[in-house]
Design a protein around this motif. Sequence first.
Motif, PDB file in Angstrom:
ATOM      1  N   VAL A  90       4.274  22.992  -4.522  1.00 28.22           N
ATOM      2  CA  VAL A  90       3.745  22.252  -6.790  1.00 28.22           C
ATOM      3  C   VAL A  90       5.788  21.875  -5.658  1.00 28.22           C
ATOM      4  N   SER A  91       6.504  23.114  -5.852  1.00 25.43           N
ATOM      5  CA  SER A  91       7.970  22.951  -5.540  1.00 25.43           C
ATOM      6  C   SER A  91       8.692  21.876  -4.480  1.00 25.43           C
ATOM      7  N   THR A  92       8.145  21.176  -3.538  1.00 25.18           N
ATOM      8  CA  THR A  92       8.016  20.263  -3.095  1.00 25.18           C
ATOM      9  C   THR A  92       7.836  19.152  -4.083  1.00 25.18           C
ATOM     10  N   THR A  93       6.985  18.815  -4.778  1.00 26.96           N
ATOM     11  CA  THR A  93       7.178  17.807  -6.010  1.00 26.96           C
ATOM     12  C   THR A  93       8.092  18.298  -6.709  1.00 26.96           C
ATOM     13  N   MET A  94       8.476  18.788  -7.074  1.00 26.88           N
ATOM     14  CA  MET A  94       9.774  19.131  -8.085  1.00 26.88           C
ATOM     15  C   MET A  94      11.217  18.127  -7.541  1.00 26.88           C
ATOM     16  N   ILE A  95      10.945  18.130  -6.326  1.00 27.16           N
ATOM     17  CA  ILE A  95      12.677  17.199  -6.504  1.00 27.16           C
ATOM     18  C   ILE A  95      12.201  15.850  -7.008  1.00 27.16           C
ATOM     19  N   TYR A  96      11.002  15.122  -7.513  1.00 28.29           N
ATOM     20  CA  TYR A  96      11.578  14.149  -8.486  1.00 28.29           C
ATOM     21  C   TYR A  96      11.290  13.879  -9.387  1.00 28.29           C
ATOM     22  N   LEU A 134       1.065  -1.113   0.414  1.00 28.87           N
ATOM     23  CA  LEU A 134       0.142  -0.255  -0.014  1.00 28.87           C
ATOM     24  C   LEU A 134       0.829   1.260  -0.005  1.00 28.87           C
ATOM     25  N   LEU A 135       1.720   1.374   0.721  1.00 27.95           N
ATOM     26  CA  LEU A 135       3.106   2.458   0.569  1.00 27.95           C
ATOM     27  C   LEU A 135       3.468   2.858  -1.027  1.00 27.95           C
ATOM     28  N   TYR A 136       3.654   1.819  -1.741  1.00 29.11           N
ATOM     29  CA  TYR A 136       4.496   2.017  -2.328  1.00 29.11           C
ATOM     30  C   TYR A 136       3.334   2.315  -3.800  1.00 29.11           C
ATOM     31  N   PHE A 189       6.765   5.647  -5.574  1.00 27.21           N
ATOM     32  CA  PHE A 189       5.854   5.964  -6.071  1.00 27.21           C
ATOM     33  C   PHE A 189       6.000   7.087  -6.570  1.00 27.21           C
ATOM     34  N   ALA A 190       6.256   8.156  -6.524  1.00 25.21           N
ATOM     35  CA  ALA A 190       6.597   9.286  -7.197  1.00 25.21           C
ATOM     36  C   ALA A 190       6.934   9.291  -7.819  1.00 25.21           C
TER      37      ALA A 190
END
Length: 459
Positions: free
Chosen positions: A434-440, A267-269, A411-412
């Motif tokens: 969204v800047s936090t998400t951009m690290i991926y 579930l985590l993944y 996952f991300a």
Amino acid sequence: MPNPQATENAAKDPFWDQFISRARQMGVKENALQWLVRRAEAYLAAFPDKRLQQHTLEDVTGYLEQVGRLDRMSDWQFVQIIDAIQNLLMTAKAPAVTQVDWELWRASARSLEGSLEAHHPTVARKKHHAPSPLDQVRATHRALLERVVGEIRRRHYSIRTEQVYEAWVCRFIVFCDHRDPAEVEVERIRDFLEDLAVRGQVSASTQNQALDALVFLYKQVLGQSLEALGDFARAKRPQRLPVVLERSEVGRLLAGIEGTQYLMAALLYGTGMRLMECVRLRVQDIDVNCHQILVRDGKGQKDRVVPLPLRLKQPLQEQLRRVRALHAQDLAAGYGEVPLPDALAQTRPHTSTEWIWQYVFPSGRLSAGPLSGQKRRHHVHENGLQKAVKAAAQRAGIAKKVNCHCLRHSFATHLLESGCDIHTLQVLLGHADVSTTMIYTHVLNQGGQGVRSPLDTLL
């Protein structure tokens, strides 16, 4: 106390001799062997007309669930019972030994609410050792700490925030030679924060956590401003990229986890949930027909919806059936209540026994809450899943720092590799910015930002 001759007498029987020998190989100390034998004998006494070879998964889990409801059962005693039964079935080579999720039961032996008690200023704690400096602060500044806890609860902060803030306030009081914080100069606050960074060499996030706790203390509890605090030596915050597993590594990792812990790790993944979001899932949060999971009260007290992986639909339904049967047994035994958020327990007193509020991953035993003192079934402790993931990574030979949060990072990243929109991913992860998400975008499987090394161009 057990009979001192229990181990000696048991060793005269070839079966018990093998049982004791196996226990010694597992690292059981000599003075604990007699207890292990007694635990095994108590289990056998519960099934007087049934051979060990005939024992089933339901027999073992039913016995552990019954024992888990006993009053005054310590965590270590419950683990000892689990060890005794597993050793017993292994010695007898009973088929049921491979069907029981032993690690999950051991994880459930750790009382979650009981573990909070050791850090709670408003709960009387029994001490069997010399009090620490923080314990002395809790005794001498009890009134102040109760005000801090009261303000935290009034704002509905999490219990972990309450623990952390209370601990930092105690450490600050110790640093100030046990003086009342209301009488401490601003310079001492600056000295404390600088001491953490320079002498303590704490991380930047730890120092910021301490600062947040002190700002809360002075602003919300004491009604004082810290505008005069000014600059101070801050710990340097390193820019680190998240650890991401390849798809094949995720497959090998999950293949090394069994039972309920496999379902939780998957579930985590498969959803990108955080560890505590997973273990705190309630029955009503699972929408099997719509293939979605509602994550309630996530980071920042925000709700969000994540996809339910299709391959986990049947395992989740089986898990819910097991939980429903366990809940029915608890109700029949006079229990069946679970902790409820905020003031719901007061406004709707019968809600705590309703099926929809039960945890999807409940603990294997009942435990008394540190605040109410009421015996209830909490969710399973997260420590068990953390250990299972780490052990599976080692067995799979994955040369990375693997933990539960690593599955969320994977996952991300894998969604981005599949063409998922960055803003959609932001919503799925519950990021405020969204800047936090951009690290991926920096850890996509492109190898050095997609740049080809000049070494590979040599003829």
